[in-house]
Design a protein around this motif. Structure first.
Motif, PDB file in Angstrom:
ATOM      1  N   LEU A  83       0.822  -1.210   0.000  1.00 36.68           N
ATOM      2  CA  LEU A  83       0.000   0.000   0.000  1.00 36.68           C
ATOM      3  C   LEU A  83       0.856   1.260   0.000  1.00 36.68           C
ATOM      4  N   ALA A  84       1.982   1.233   0.719  1.00 29.33           N
ATOM      5  CA  ALA A  84       2.886   2.386   0.732  1.00 29.33           C
ATOM      6  C   ALA A  84       3.489   2.612  -0.650  1.00 29.33           C
ATOM      7  N   TRP A  87       0.712   4.065  -2.838  1.00 27.46           N
ATOM      8  CA  TRP A  87       0.379   5.426  -2.431  1.00 27.46           C
ATOM      9  C   TRP A  87       1.387   6.419  -2.987  1.00 27.46           C
ATOM     10  N   VAL A  90       6.629   7.855  -0.641  1.00 27.52           N
ATOM     11  CA  VAL A  90       6.773   7.367   0.731  1.00 27.52           C
ATOM     12  C   VAL A  90       8.124   6.670   0.890  1.00 27.52           C
ATOM     13  N   HIS A  92      10.174   4.289   3.851  1.00 26.34           N
ATOM     14  CA  HIS A  92       9.967   3.582   5.111  1.00 26.34           C
ATOM     15  C   HIS A  92      11.089   2.572   5.314  1.00 26.34           C
ATOM     16  N   ASP A 114       5.907  10.222   4.697  1.00 23.20           N
ATOM     17  CA  ASP A 114       5.231  10.746   3.513  1.00 23.20           C
ATOM     18  C   ASP A 114       5.989  12.003   3.098  1.00 23.20           C
ATOM     19  N   ILE A 162       3.768   2.423   9.108  1.00 23.18           N
ATOM     20  CA  ILE A 162       3.200   2.638   7.771  1.00 23.18           C
ATOM     21  C   ILE A 162       1.703   2.886   7.847  1.00 23.18           C
ATOM     22  N   LEU A 166      -0.463   6.171   6.508  1.00 23.30           N
ATOM     23  CA  LEU A 166      -1.405   6.103   5.390  1.00 23.30           C
ATOM     24  C   LEU A 166      -2.799   6.580   5.818  1.00 23.30           C
ATOM     25  N   TYR A 170      -8.106   4.733   2.995  1.00 23.53           N
ATOM     26  CA  TYR A 170      -7.354   3.977   1.990  1.00 23.53           C
ATOM     27  C   TYR A 170      -7.022   2.586   2.525  1.00 23.53           C
ATOM     28  N   THR A 171      -6.564   2.531   3.762  1.00 24.98           N
ATOM     29  CA  THR A 171      -6.227   1.260   4.391  1.00 24.98           C
ATOM     30  C   THR A 171      -7.467   0.399   4.606  1.00 24.98           C
TER      31      THR A 171
END
Length: 262
Positions: A83-84, A87, A90, A92, A114, A162, A166, A170-171
């Protein structure tokens, strides 16, 4: 006359100073590029929906492990990273800040950033060099064991970082789609999936009776949701988040069964 001790900063080597300067410039450049190339939220949402409808992602999208007599479950680090990535803009990761073999612990940083919003979620935590076993806690001294322990604990904190970064909507949508995908399976009929699940568990020493006890119903009444639950547990056992006996405690014979055997 006593000469004052040099300030700690003055003891930084040339190579370290160069690396610090490079890292600072890299961060500034990454933030600038992200802000000049903002994400397209509609495209990110569409790509997320497509990805979460893929069984290969859905089967790794959740975790489950026992803690204090309860089962803890939720979206996995695999889903968080995907997902990161979708998106966009990002960064991480985890970083081992220090390791103290005398105290048997490491200090680790987990972060999600972000770049576009310049919003950062991070946590520094202590990872004891200890592993829980059925016989109690075991001290870890082997370098490989310590590394794997730190990586496992770091992944859990990274997952939290994360998801904290987010957007919640969205999650939530991604989790719902992955659950639907997992329940539908990979396109094979339900009876075939049931036989496959029984066979997979049989190879690791889990009986049909244990599976039925886990699900609370006999095999001929299992549904898509039951198979999805078994898949999550199987993945968690395979990844070492729980062991087989924690997921499926050995069945104990009743007094009547023992008496009948005599």
């Amino acid at each position: 006359m006593n000469t004052p001790a040099p300030h700690p900063a003055s003891r930084i080597g040339q190579s370290t100073a160069i690396e610090m300067s490079r890292a600072e410039a890299e961060v500034k450049a990454a933030v600038f590029i992200a802000q000049q190339n903002p994400r397209n939220i509609e495209n990110a949402q569409a790509e997320m929906r497509f990805a979460c409808r893929q069984y290969a992602l859905a089967e790794k999208a959740f975790f489950s492990y026992p803690k204090a007599g309860e089962t803890i479950s939720g979206p996995s680090i695999h889903l968080a990273r995907e997902l990161a990535l979708i998106w966009g803009n990002v960064q991480h990761g985890t970083m081992e800040l220090s390791r103290d073999t005398a105290l048997g612990q490491s200090e680790i940083l987990a972060y999600a950033w972000d770049l576009q919003r310049n919003s950062r979620s991070s946590q520094i935590f202590i990872a004891p060099h200890i592993r829980d076993t059925r016989k109690g806690k075991k001290d870890l001294t082997d370098l490989r064991d310590v590394y794997e322990n730190n990586a496992n604990l770091g992944a859990r904190r990274l997952r939290e970082a994360i998801f904290a970064m987010l957007p919640a909507w969205y999650t939530a949508e991604a989790i719902a789609i992955c659950q639907e995908t997992l329940a539908k399976g990979d396109g094979t009929p339900l009876d075939v999936r049931i036989k496959k699940a029984v066979a997979e568990y049989g190879r690791v020493g889990v009986t049909v009776q244990q599976l039925e006890t886990k699900l609370g119903r006999p095999q001929d009444r299992w549904n898509e949701s039951d198979i999805a639950d078994l898949q999550v547990v199987f993945q968690s056992v395979a990844k070492g988040e729980m062991n087989r006996d924690e997921a499926f405690p050995p069945l104990r014979a009743t007094a009547a069964e023992i008496t009948g055997q005599q």
